[in-house]
Design a protein around this motif. Sequence first.
Motif, PDB file in Angstrom:
ATOM      1  N   VAL A   1      46.679  31.051  34.601  1.00 46.51           N
ATOM      2  CA  VAL A   1      45.495  30.104  34.591  1.00 46.51           C
ATOM      3  C   VAL A   1      44.657  30.663  35.957  1.00 46.51           C
ATOM      4  N   LYS A   2      45.249  30.347  37.092  1.00 43.85           N
ATOM      5  CA  LYS A   2      44.821  30.536  38.560  1.00 43.85           C
ATOM      6  C   LYS A   2      44.247  32.119  38.632  1.00 43.85           C
ATOM      7  N   ALA A   3      45.156  32.880  38.280  1.00 41.49           N
ATOM      8  CA  ALA A   3      44.627  34.369  38.170  1.00 41.49           C
ATOM      9  C   ALA A   3      43.471  34.571  37.357  1.00 41.49           C
ATOM     10  N   MET A   4      43.253  34.177  36.483  1.00 33.70           N
ATOM     11  CA  MET A   4      42.022  34.327  35.369  1.00 33.70           C
ATOM     12  C   MET A   4      40.894  33.730  36.263  1.00 33.70           C
ATOM     13  N   ARG A   5      40.975  32.471  36.745  1.00 31.54           N
ATOM     14  CA  ARG A   5      39.630  32.059  37.342  1.00 31.54           C
ATOM     15  C   ARG A   5      39.503  32.558  38.770  1.00 31.54           C
ATOM     16  N   ARG A   6      40.342  33.046  39.332  1.00 27.86           N
ATOM     17  CA  ARG A   6      40.161  33.450  41.051  1.00 27.86           C
ATOM     18  C   ARG A   6      39.724  35.160  40.859  1.00 27.86           C
ATOM     19  N   LYS A   7      40.246  35.646  39.997  1.00 26.27           N
ATOM     20  CA  LYS A   7      40.069  37.023  39.896  1.00 26.27           C
ATOM     21  C   LYS A   7      38.919  37.373  38.739  1.00 26.27           C
ATOM     22  N   LYS A   8      37.855  36.943  39.112  1.00 26.15           N
ATOM     23  CA  LYS A   8      36.800  37.254  38.090  1.00 26.15           C
ATOM     24  C   LYS A   8      36.247  38.776  37.959  1.00 26.15           C
ATOM     25  N   ASP A   9      36.466  39.517  38.995  1.00 24.05           N
ATOM     26  CA  ASP A   9      36.238  40.948  38.633  1.00 24.05           C
ATOM     27  C   ASP A   9      37.485  41.846  38.254  1.00 24.05           C
ATOM     28  N   SER A  10      38.562  41.190  37.785  1.00 23.28           N
ATOM     29  CA  SER A  10      39.614  41.862  37.430  1.00 23.28           C
ATOM     30  C   SER A  10      39.199  42.601  36.020  1.00 23.28           C
ATOM     31  N   SER A  11      39.929  43.592  35.937  1.00 15.99           N
ATOM     32  CA  SER A  11      39.827  44.236  34.726  1.00 15.99           C
ATOM     33  C   SER A  11      40.142  43.652  33.368  1.00 15.99           C
TER      34      SER A  11
ATOM     35  N   GLU B   1      39.653  44.145  41.040  1.00 12.73           N
ATOM     36  CA  GLU B   1      40.741  43.328  41.111  1.00 12.73           C
ATOM     37  C   GLU B   1      41.499  43.779  39.936  1.00 12.73           C
ATOM     38  N   VAL B   2      43.104  43.395  40.119  1.00 10.38           N
ATOM     39  CA  VAL B   2      43.878  43.607  38.873  1.00 10.38           C
ATOM     40  C   VAL B   2      44.907  42.255  39.143  1.00 10.38           C
ATOM     41  N   ILE B   3      44.846  41.896  37.709  1.00 11.96           N
ATOM     42  CA  ILE B   3      45.974  40.677  37.668  1.00 11.96           C
ATOM     43  C   ILE B   3      47.383  41.275  37.482  1.00 11.96           C
ATOM     44  N   GLU B   4      48.151  40.959  38.235  1.00  9.96           N
ATOM     45  CA  GLU B   4      49.401  41.683  38.317  1.00  9.96           C
ATOM     46  C   GLU B   4      50.438  40.665  37.314  1.00  9.96           C
ATOM     47  N   MET B   5      51.646  41.456  37.051  1.00 12.10           N
ATOM     48  CA  MET B   5      52.348  40.604  35.948  1.00 12.10           C
ATOM     49  C   MET B   5      52.954  39.361  36.346  1.00 12.10           C
TER      50      MET B   5
ATOM     51  N   ILE C   1      38.761  47.492  26.838  1.00  9.39           N
ATOM     52  CA  ILE C   1      40.526  47.842  27.169  1.00  9.39           C
ATOM     53  C   ILE C   1      40.578  47.437  28.784  1.00  9.39           C
ATOM     54  N   ASP C   2      41.554  46.624  28.964  1.00 14.23           N
ATOM     55  CA  ASP C   2      42.115  46.231  30.329  1.00 14.23           C
ATOM     56  C   ASP C   2      43.050  47.619  30.753  1.00 14.23           C
ATOM     57  N   ALA C   3      42.149  48.301  31.440  1.00 13.18           N
ATOM     58  CA  ALA C   3      42.997  49.836  31.742  1.00 13.18           C
ATOM     59  C   ALA C   3      44.262  49.423  32.786  1.00 13.18           C
ATOM     60  N   MET C   4      44.114  48.355  33.546  1.00 16.46           N
ATOM     61  CA  MET C   4      44.890  48.197  34.676  1.00 16.46           C
ATOM     62  C   MET C   4      46.079  47.369  34.367  1.00 16.46           C
TER      63      MET C   4
END
Length: 348
Positions: free
Chosen positions: A68-78, A59-63, A5-8
């Motif tokens: 694609v950039k967010a997925m690749r750059r924020k590898k420690d995102s929820s 890290e958190v991927i914001e709305m 679950i992506d809690a963020m």
Amino acid sequence: MKIAIDAMGGDFAPLEIVKGVELARDRYQEIEFQLYGTADQVKPLVKDWTRINLVPTTEVIEMGEEPVKAMRRKKDSSMVRAANAVKAGEADALFSAGNTGALLSSAIFLVGRIKGVDRPALATALPSFEGPHDQFVFMDLGANAENKPVHLYQYGILGSFYASHVLNIENARVRLLNNGAEEDKGDEVHKVAHQLMKNSHAFNFVGNIEARELLAGTADVVVADGFSGNAALKATEGTALMMLKQIKAAIMASGLSGKIGGALLKPAFKTIQKKLDYNEAGGAVILGVNAPVVKTHGSAKANAVANTMGQIKIMIENNLVGDTQTFVAEHADDLKAAKQALQNEENA
């Protein structure tokens, strides 16, 4: 079964996500919940850690981020960490209320496409107000703005499996969203798609459908290109909400007798409102990837989160993904046959 679950992710995360998970934990004894999120924000919200594990992320991927950039750059995102857990077999399904594009990217590039499926699609169950069933499957809702005929054909297969495995609809009636019921309507993509679907033995195709018929119960699966599907969904939701609002306003402005009549009809209006409420229906499913990946509305509250967990539970129990993988592999020649039949028809 384990759900990552992506809690963020979501407008009310992590509070409503955690509350929804605890509701689901109390409902479904078979599920373990893996919460991926910022520890100092998530940990204080959990009241009971029974069958709930926290995996700290930084890290958190914001709305509003580019998916694609967010997925690749924020590898420690929820979201990315949760998707990688599914990819690694550490969880059976992925849930998020966050950035839809980033979740689609994570599903396709991390969880992975089913072999033989060219483009996964976003699907949801919408209410049917007439006909033999209470709901129907509608896809694609915007995962792909442009589609080829073969993609629409494959959506017929994916939608039929979701209808049978989750909604318990056998031999689902599949229709193609178009600007007319006749098979020669639409642009070239829809004309060719119609012929491919018409000649297929992979599902029960019963012709085109116009947008005004969507909720009339004449189809169990409605296939659309992503642009048209997204536009039709939003127009339908907006019209339904506006009509309910206008009916309420008319009743309140109609004097004492109107208000008394409205009070008597209140249970009926509540029934309709509940049928249209996305919090009751669960989330949208990314069909065509190697595990259940479900996205609920960004503004979803705890009840919607809990209901979506029940939806995922059904998908896992009924082996939706595994059966779809097997069917697509075993019927790869069906598409070739449909294409050949279309070619023969054109040559004749």
